[in-house]
Every structure is written in C-alpha cells, then in structure tokens.
Motif scaffolding. Structure first.
Motif, PDB file in Angstrom:
ATOM      1  N   ILE A 193     -66.786  -3.532 -11.963  1.00  0.00           N
ATOM      2  CA  ILE A 193     -67.392  -4.210 -13.123  1.00  0.00           C
ATOM      3  C   ILE A 193     -68.079  -3.153 -13.993  1.00  0.00           C
ATOM      4  O   ILE A 193     -67.971  -3.178 -15.222  1.00  0.00           O
ATOM      5  N   THR A 194     -68.769  -2.209 -13.370  1.00  0.00           N
ATOM      6  CA  THR A 194     -69.471  -1.163 -14.133  1.00  0.00           C
ATOM      7  C   THR A 194     -68.448  -0.298 -14.873  1.00  0.00           C
ATOM      8  O   THR A 194     -68.662   0.068 -16.037  1.00  0.00           O
TER       9      THR A 194
ATOM     10  N   TYR B 164     -62.946  -3.305   4.551  1.00  0.00           N
ATOM     11  CA  TYR B 164     -63.586  -2.070   4.071  1.00  0.00           C
ATOM     12  C   TYR B 164     -63.459  -0.933   5.079  1.00  0.00           C
ATOM     13  O   TYR B 164     -64.222   0.025   5.040  1.00  0.00           O
TER      14      TYR B 164
ATOM     15  N   SER C  96     -72.347  -1.055  -9.554  1.00  0.00           N
ATOM     16  CA  SER C  96     -73.350  -2.040  -9.989  1.00  0.00           C
ATOM     17  C   SER C  96     -74.739  -1.680  -9.493  1.00  0.00           C
ATOM     18  O   SER C  96     -75.734  -1.936 -10.171  1.00  0.00           O
TER      19      SER C  96
ATOM     20  N   ASN D 105     -63.006   2.500   3.565  1.00  0.00           N
ATOM     21  CA  ASN D 105     -64.241   3.032   2.981  1.00  0.00           C
ATOM     22  C   ASN D 105     -65.214   3.482   4.070  1.00  0.00           C
ATOM     23  O   ASN D 105     -65.914   4.480   3.918  1.00  0.00           O
TER      24      ASN D 105
ATOM     25  N   LYS E  28     -61.990  -6.932  -3.956  1.00  0.00           N
ATOM     26  CA  LYS E  28     -63.202  -6.567  -3.215  1.00  0.00           C
ATOM     27  C   LYS E  28     -63.221  -7.467  -1.978  1.00  0.00           C
ATOM     28  O   LYS E  28     -63.976  -8.439  -1.877  1.00  0.00           O
TER      29      LYS E  28
ATOM     30  N   VAL F 278     -66.398   6.456  -2.415  1.00  0.00           N
ATOM     31  CA  VAL F 278     -66.468   5.542  -1.263  1.00  0.00           C
ATOM     32  C   VAL F 278     -66.945   4.167  -1.733  1.00  0.00           C
ATOM     33  O   VAL F 278     -66.422   3.139  -1.314  1.00  0.00           O
ATOM     34  N   VAL F 279     -67.937   4.145  -2.623  1.00  0.00           N
ATOM     35  CA  VAL F 279     -68.434   2.875  -3.176  1.00  0.00           C
ATOM     36  C   VAL F 279     -68.659   2.976  -4.683  1.00  0.00           C
ATOM     37  O   VAL F 279     -69.615   2.407  -5.219  1.00  0.00           O
TER      38      VAL F 279
ATOM     39  N   GLU G  81     -61.026   7.030  -6.228  1.00  0.00           N
ATOM     40  CA  GLU G  81     -62.396   6.551  -6.445  1.00  0.00           C
ATOM     41  C   GLU G  81     -63.321   7.085  -5.379  1.00  0.00           C
ATOM     42  O   GLU G  81     -62.892   7.716  -4.407  1.00  0.00           O
TER      43      GLU G  81
ATOM     44  N   ARG H 192     -64.496 -12.081 -11.266  1.00  0.00           N
ATOM     45  CA  ARG H 192     -63.688 -11.277 -10.340  1.00  0.00           C
ATOM     46  C   ARG H 192     -63.520 -12.020  -9.016  1.00  0.00           C
ATOM     47  O   ARG H 192     -62.437 -12.025  -8.426  1.00  0.00           O
TER      48      ARG H 192
HETATM   49  C1  LIG Z   1     -64.713   0.963  -3.340  1.00  0.00           C
HETATM   50  C2  LIG Z   1     -65.558   0.660  -4.527  1.00  0.00           C
HETATM   51  N1  LIG Z   1     -65.169   1.097  -5.739  1.00  0.00           N
HETATM   52  C3  LIG Z   1     -65.908   0.860  -6.835  1.00  0.00           C
HETATM   53  C4  LIG Z   1     -67.105   0.174  -6.753  1.00  0.00           C
HETATM   54  C5  LIG Z   1     -67.899  -0.089  -7.994  1.00  0.00           C
HETATM   55  O1  LIG Z   1     -67.705  -1.435  -8.372  1.00  0.00           O
HETATM   56  P1  LIG Z   1     -68.742  -2.241  -9.259  1.00  0.00           P
HETATM   57  O2  LIG Z   1     -68.915  -1.481 -10.524  1.00  0.00           O
HETATM   58  O3  LIG Z   1     -68.080  -3.564  -9.460  1.00  0.00           O
HETATM   59  O4  LIG Z   1     -70.010  -2.340  -8.480  1.00  0.00           O
HETATM   60  C6  LIG Z   1     -67.539  -0.299  -5.513  1.00  0.00           C
HETATM   61  C7  LIG Z   1     -68.794  -1.033  -5.402  1.00  0.00           C
HETATM   62  O5  LIG Z   1     -69.261  -1.353  -4.333  1.00  0.00           O
HETATM   63  C8  LIG Z   1     -66.745  -0.061  -4.372  1.00  0.00           C
HETATM   64  O6  LIG Z   1     -67.109  -0.505  -3.153  1.00  0.00           O
END
Ligand SMILES: Cc1ncc(COP(=O)(O)O)c(C=O)c1O
Length: 295
Positions: free
Chosen positions: A216-217, A155, A253, A158, A151, A191-192, A189, A51
């Motif tokens: 990724i998750t 941010y 993650s 967020n 990513k 916030v994180v 989605e 990624r």
């Molecule tokens: C805004 C946002 N969405 C989704 C995710 C989940 O992403 P991942 O599964 O790659 O950690 C994150 C992870 O920090 C994020 O910041």
C-alpha cells in the motif's frame, strides 16, 4: 497484549482461539493486513480493506469491504482503549474458517476475523535522516501462490529470510532490512518492505513480476511521486542498479519511507549510498507521505 479482537468482539488474549479445523491453520487459506494509526486513527484503512477484499475474492472467502469499513474504525478504537494504546500497530487477519478435512471444491462461508494491536516499534531518532543498511540475502523471493502476491498466511519465505539476516555476523547489518532477489536475480523486495531507488532524479521500483507484495505504501509513493512530477518506472533491476543509485529507500505501512544509506552484500562488501544520509527525493517523498498522514 491483554485483549484481542475476535469476530467483531473483544476477548481476553487467553480466550482468543481459532478452531484447528480452520483452513487458515490447515491450508494457509487466509490473509492479513498490517497498518498503523496516526493521531489514534488507522491510516489508509480503506486501501487495506480493498486489498483484503481482492485477496478474499481470489481465495473464495466472503468479505464485504463496505461492511468492514463501517465496523473496523470502532472495533479498532475499542481494542486500542482496552489495551491502553493511543497509537497502534494493527494486524487484521481473515482466515477461511472451519471446513472439511480435505481440500474443499467450494467457496468458504464462515471466515474468522482476528484483530491484534500492539505499541508501535520504537524508532531511533535519526533513522529518517541517517537511514539504515540493506543486506543482500541469499534467500530468494519465491514465486507467489496466486498470479499476484497476496498478503497471505504463507510467510515462511520471509521468516527464513529474516533468520538469514539475523545470522549475518557483520555488526553493520544489525538494524538492516534484508533484500531478496527473485529466482532470476532481479531485485524483488525487502523481508517486510518494498524497495525504491533514485537515479538522476528519477524513481525506480521493481515490478510485480518479481513476486513482490504490492505494498500500500509503495502504491501511495508512486502516486505522490507522479503528482510531484517525479518520473517513476516499474521494471526489472539488479543489485548493481542499487549500487549505482543516488538514493535508495524502503517502504512499509509501519515504517513509512526509510532511507537506505549502506548496501551490504554477502561477502561483507559495503557501499555507501549517495552521501550516506537521506537524499533529497527520499526526504521530499517522506514529507509528502507524512502530510497525507496528517502529521
Ligand atoms: C513482504 C512485504 N513486502 C512489502 C510490504 C510493505 O507493504 P505495505 O506498504 O502494504 O505495508 C510488507 C509489509 O509488511 C511485506 O510484508
């Protein structure tokens, strides 16, 4: 954090500096990955680096996923040791590097690489059985800077969402994840985190057109569900779809799959999801995810 990784080396935290002419600082031209270890080893590193490589290609930042894959495990291990960590939350940042003052018409050539590690967050014992709340926010997910959400070092959206969440006075939202809708009102989605829901045995998750970060998750969960014969659809959904769901969970993650057992809106109306505990599909997918992580 005593020690920080900088451009392949390890330095004292106080000496870990990036020049002010770095375009990551001046223009937000940079990307990061957040991942964690299981049994001391970074999980899904190859996917995170892929990624990163795709994002760097879009930003014109040189990045070789092969070189990174060869060097990162040793770098991470050494940094964890220097910080006396057996397991870690890892943040790897690649910023564009020093360049002209003004917008460059050409690609970058000297990126800076920064590696940060800290202890994994403490998780309440019953988080994965009792779940957490999901607080609907007024802050909308903005549209991505590129055709797909990267990513990236932007941010702000967020952080504003996180502040809105922190300011909600309802005690039920204290440990909640915040949920952003896109500008059209579709669920985007957390916030994180990314969001999934289950209805009548099938799995649903918002599609990338809602401005979400393709986690990724999220991708791994889609693959695990597919392999387990659970039908999964990516589409456009509303808060009402979540209210009508049998199960809801969020993914990242760091936190893996966390059941959502209470939905809260901005009027303070709460709706329990299912029976108020992790549902069977969430539990199954979490088990499969942890099996993949080797625990
Ligand atoms: C805004 C946002 N969405 C989704 C995710 C989940 O992403 P991942 O599964 O790659 O950690 C994150 C992870 O920090 C994020 O910041």
């Amino acid at each position: 954090m005593k020690k920080i990784g900088l451009n392949g080396g390890i330095v004292d935290a106080a000496d870990a500096v990036v020049p002010v002419m770095d375009h990551g600082f001046l223009y937000g031209m940079g990307l990061f990955e957040t991942l964690r270890t299981y049994r001391g080893r970074p999980f899904l590193l190859e996917r995170h680096l892929k990624r990163m490589a795709e994002g760097c290609r879009m930003l014109g930042i040189p990045f070789s996923p092969e070189d990174a894959l060869a060097s990162m495990p040793g770098w991470i291990e050494a940094l964890m040791k220097e910080n006396s960590l057996e397991e870690a939350y890892i943040r790897y940042t690649v910023s564009a590097g020093v360049d002209v003052l003004g917008l460059p018409g050409e690609e970058y050539s000297r990126p800076n690489h920064v590696l940060l590690v800290k202890a994994l967050p403490e998780v309440p014992e019953n988080l994965y059985t009792q779940g957490k709340a999901l607080q609907l926010l007024e802050t909308r997910r903005n549209s991505p800077e590129a055709p797909i959400r990267l990513k990236s070092l932007h941010y702000m959206n967020n952080i504003l969402a996180k502040r809105e969440l922190a300011a909600v006075s309802d005690p039920r939202s204290r440990q909640a994840e915040g949920l952003m809708l896109d500008v059209r009102g579709h669920v985007s989605e957390g916030v994180v985190s990314n969001v999934f829901f289950v209805k009548e045995g099938e799995l649903y998750t918002p599609d990338a057109s809602t401005g979400l970060l393709p986690g990724i998750t999220r991708q791994v969960v889609l693959e695990l569900a597919g392999a387990a014969g659970i039908r999964c659809t990516e589409g456009l959904y509303t808060w009402e779809d979540l209210l009508a769901a049998d199960e809801v969970f969020v993914t990242s993650s760091i936190q893996e799959l966390v059941p959502v057992t209470l939905l809260l809106d901005r009027q303070g109306t709460g709706r329990t999801v299912g029976r108020g505990a992790a549902g069977p599909i969430t539990r199954r997918l979490l088990d499969l995810y942890r099996q993949k992580a080797g625990i």
